[in-house]
Design a protein around this motif. Sequence first.
Motif, PDB file in Angstrom:
ATOM      1  N   GLY A  38       0.758  -1.237   0.000  1.00 29.26           N
ATOM      2  CA  GLY A  38       0.000   0.000   0.000  1.00 29.26           C
ATOM      3  C   GLY A  38       0.792   1.292   0.000  1.00 29.26           C
ATOM      4  N   TYR A  39       1.967   1.300   0.578  1.00 33.07           N
ATOM      5  CA  TYR A  39       2.760   2.519   0.686  1.00 33.07           C
ATOM      6  C   TYR A  39       3.861   2.608  -0.362  1.00 33.07           C
ATOM      7  CZ  TYR A  39       0.484   2.816   5.232  1.00 33.07           C
ATOM      8  OH  TYR A  39      -0.453   2.895   6.244  1.00 33.07           O
ATOM      9  N   TYR A  40       3.841   1.760  -1.341  1.00 23.91           N
ATOM     10  CA  TYR A  40       4.948   1.635  -2.269  1.00 23.91           C
ATOM     11  C   TYR A  40       4.514   1.829  -3.712  1.00 23.91           C
ATOM     12  CZ  TYR A  40       7.284  -0.322   1.804  1.00 23.91           C
ATOM     13  OH  TYR A  40       7.821  -0.500   3.052  1.00 23.91           O
ATOM     14  N   ASN A  41       5.530   1.941  -4.579  1.00 16.95           N
ATOM     15  CA  ASN A  41       5.345   1.838  -6.017  1.00 16.95           C
ATOM     16  C   ASN A  41       5.840   0.468  -6.470  1.00 16.95           C
ATOM     17  OD1 ASN A  41       4.613   4.532  -5.913  1.00 16.95           O
ATOM     18  ND2 ASN A  41       6.576   5.277  -6.719  1.00 16.95           N
ATOM     19  N   ILE A  42       5.186  -0.070  -7.478  1.00 12.92           N
ATOM     20  CA  ILE A  42       5.626  -1.311  -8.093  1.00 12.92           C
ATOM     21  C   ILE A  42       5.927  -1.037  -9.559  1.00 12.92           C
ATOM     22  CG2 ILE A  42       4.996  -3.656  -8.766  1.00 12.92           C
ATOM     23  CD1 ILE A  42       5.546  -3.419  -5.823  1.00 12.92           C
ATOM     24  N   GLY A  43       7.078  -1.489  -9.998  1.00 11.45           N
ATOM     25  CA  GLY A  43       7.451  -1.366 -11.391  1.00 11.45           C
ATOM     26  C   GLY A  43       7.631  -2.718 -12.036  1.00 11.45           C
ATOM     27  N   TRP A  44       7.293  -2.793 -13.301  1.00 10.89           N
ATOM     28  CA  TRP A  44       7.593  -3.951 -14.134  1.00 10.89           C
ATOM     29  C   TRP A  44       8.694  -3.568 -15.118  1.00 10.89           C
ATOM     30  CZ3 TRP A  44       6.260  -8.906 -13.582  1.00 10.89           C
ATOM     31  CH2 TRP A  44       5.121  -9.229 -12.839  1.00 10.89           C
ATOM     32  N   PHE A  45       9.701  -4.408 -15.205  1.00  8.49           N
ATOM     33  CA  PHE A  45      10.830  -4.213 -16.093  1.00  8.49           C
ATOM     34  C   PHE A  45      11.054  -5.477 -16.896  1.00  8.49           C
ATOM     35  CE2 PHE A  45      11.221  -1.406 -12.553  1.00  8.49           C
ATOM     36  CZ  PHE A  45      11.743  -0.230 -13.060  1.00  8.49           C
ATOM     37  N   ARG A  46      11.765  -5.341 -17.997  1.00  7.80           N
ATOM     38  CA  ARG A  46      12.118  -6.513 -18.777  1.00  7.80           C
ATOM     39  C   ARG A  46      13.533  -6.364 -19.318  1.00  7.80           C
ATOM     40  NH1 ARG A  46       7.962  -5.727 -23.930  1.00  7.80           N
ATOM     41  NH2 ARG A  46       9.035  -3.943 -24.907  1.00  7.80           N
ATOM     42  N   GLN A  47      14.161  -7.503 -19.537  1.00 11.98           N
ATOM     43  CA  GLN A  47      15.513  -7.513 -20.065  1.00 11.98           C
ATOM     44  C   GLN A  47      15.676  -8.696 -21.013  1.00 11.98           C
ATOM     45  OE1 GLN A  47      18.690  -7.500 -17.149  1.00 11.98           O
ATOM     46  NE2 GLN A  47      20.004  -6.412 -18.594  1.00 11.98           N
ATOM     47  N   ALA A  48      16.025  -8.383 -22.238  1.00  8.67           N
ATOM     48  CA  ALA A  48      16.340  -9.387 -23.233  1.00  8.67           C
ATOM     49  C   ALA A  48      17.851  -9.575 -23.278  1.00  8.67           C
ATOM     50  CB  ALA A  48      15.815  -8.967 -24.606  1.00  8.67           C
ATOM     51  N   PRO A  49      18.321 -10.744 -23.730  1.00  9.04           N
ATOM     52  CA  PRO A  49      19.766 -10.976 -23.791  1.00  9.04           C
ATOM     53  C   PRO A  49      20.489  -9.899 -24.585  1.00  9.04           C
ATOM     54  CG  PRO A  49      18.591 -13.022 -24.148  1.00  9.04           C
ATOM     55  CD  PRO A  49      17.555 -11.919 -24.149  1.00  9.04           C
ATOM     56  N   GLY A  50      21.558  -9.370 -24.008  1.00  9.57           N
ATOM     57  CA  GLY A  50      22.360  -8.360 -24.675  1.00  9.57           C
ATOM     58  C   GLY A  50      21.771  -6.968 -24.688  1.00  9.57           C
ATOM     59  N   LYS A  51      20.637  -6.773 -24.046  1.00  9.32           N
ATOM     60  CA  LYS A  51      19.990  -5.472 -24.042  1.00  9.32           C
ATOM     61  C   LYS A  51      19.892  -4.923 -22.625  1.00  9.32           C
ATOM     62  CE  LYS A  51      16.700  -4.523 -26.859  1.00  9.32           C
ATOM     63  NZ  LYS A  51      15.378  -4.452 -27.546  1.00  9.32           N
ATOM     64  N   GLU A  52      19.730  -3.624 -22.539  1.00  7.53           N
ATOM     65  CA  GLU A  52      19.559  -2.978 -21.247  1.00  7.53           C
ATOM     66  C   GLU A  52      18.191  -3.301 -20.662  1.00  7.53           C
ATOM     67  OE1 GLU A  52      23.169  -1.872 -21.060  1.00  7.53           O
ATOM     68  OE2 GLU A  52      21.887  -0.900 -19.576  1.00  7.53           O
ATOM     69  N   ARG A  53      18.119  -3.270 -19.350  1.00  9.05           N
ATOM     70  CA  ARG A  53      16.840  -3.442 -18.679  1.00  9.05           C
ATOM     71  C   ARG A  53      15.937  -2.258 -19.006  1.00  9.05           C
ATOM     72  NH1 ARG A  53      16.727  -5.977 -12.758  1.00  9.05           N
ATOM     73  NH2 ARG A  53      17.850  -7.494 -14.073  1.00  9.05           N
ATOM     74  N   GLU A  54      14.711  -2.565 -19.359  1.00  6.05           N
ATOM     75  CA  GLU A  54      13.761  -1.576 -19.832  1.00  6.05           C
ATOM     76  C   GLU A  54      12.568  -1.497 -18.897  1.00  6.05           C
ATOM     77  OE1 GLU A  54      10.906  -0.817 -23.786  1.00  6.05           O
ATOM     78  OE2 GLU A  54      11.811  -2.774 -23.396  1.00  6.05           O
ATOM     79  N   GLY A  55      12.204  -0.292 -18.509  1.00  8.57           N
ATOM     80  CA  GLY A  55      10.987  -0.105 -17.749  1.00  8.57           C
ATOM     81  C   GLY A  55       9.771  -0.313 -18.626  1.00  8.57           C
TER      82      GLY A  55
END
Length: 125
Positions: A30-47
């Motif tokens: 309840g007091y937080y933010n939740i983020g979803w991220f993804r990362q493909a091989p060889g690529k930067e993590r993306e929000g």
Amino acid sequence: QLQLVESGGGLVQPGGSLRLSCAASGFTLGYYNIGWFRQAPGKEREGVSCISISTGNTNLADSVKGRFTISRDNAKNTVYLQMNSLKPEDTAVYYCAVGGGTYYCKSGASAYDYWGQGTQVTVSS
């Protein structure tokens, strides 16, 4: 024990749908933010998307806007990422993460402090 556990990944055909779950235990979201991220091989993590649990404000990356939806089930202390019209370029390991609550959630990984283990999403025919 504080935990974030992602589930729901798998193999899906292009155009298909998956719903990812991020289940929190040991604390209340309840007091937080939740983020979803993804990362493909060889690529930067993306929000991908985020939600401020307290305000309900959400954000989606342009690459998924109109296809993905983030939501929370308060009773289950769980955040979902509904993914529709999946494309091969959506293939990645998807992570959820928790960060301090703010009125508007932040899309950058630096805003998040605790990360789940990730779940693999593969979009292929």
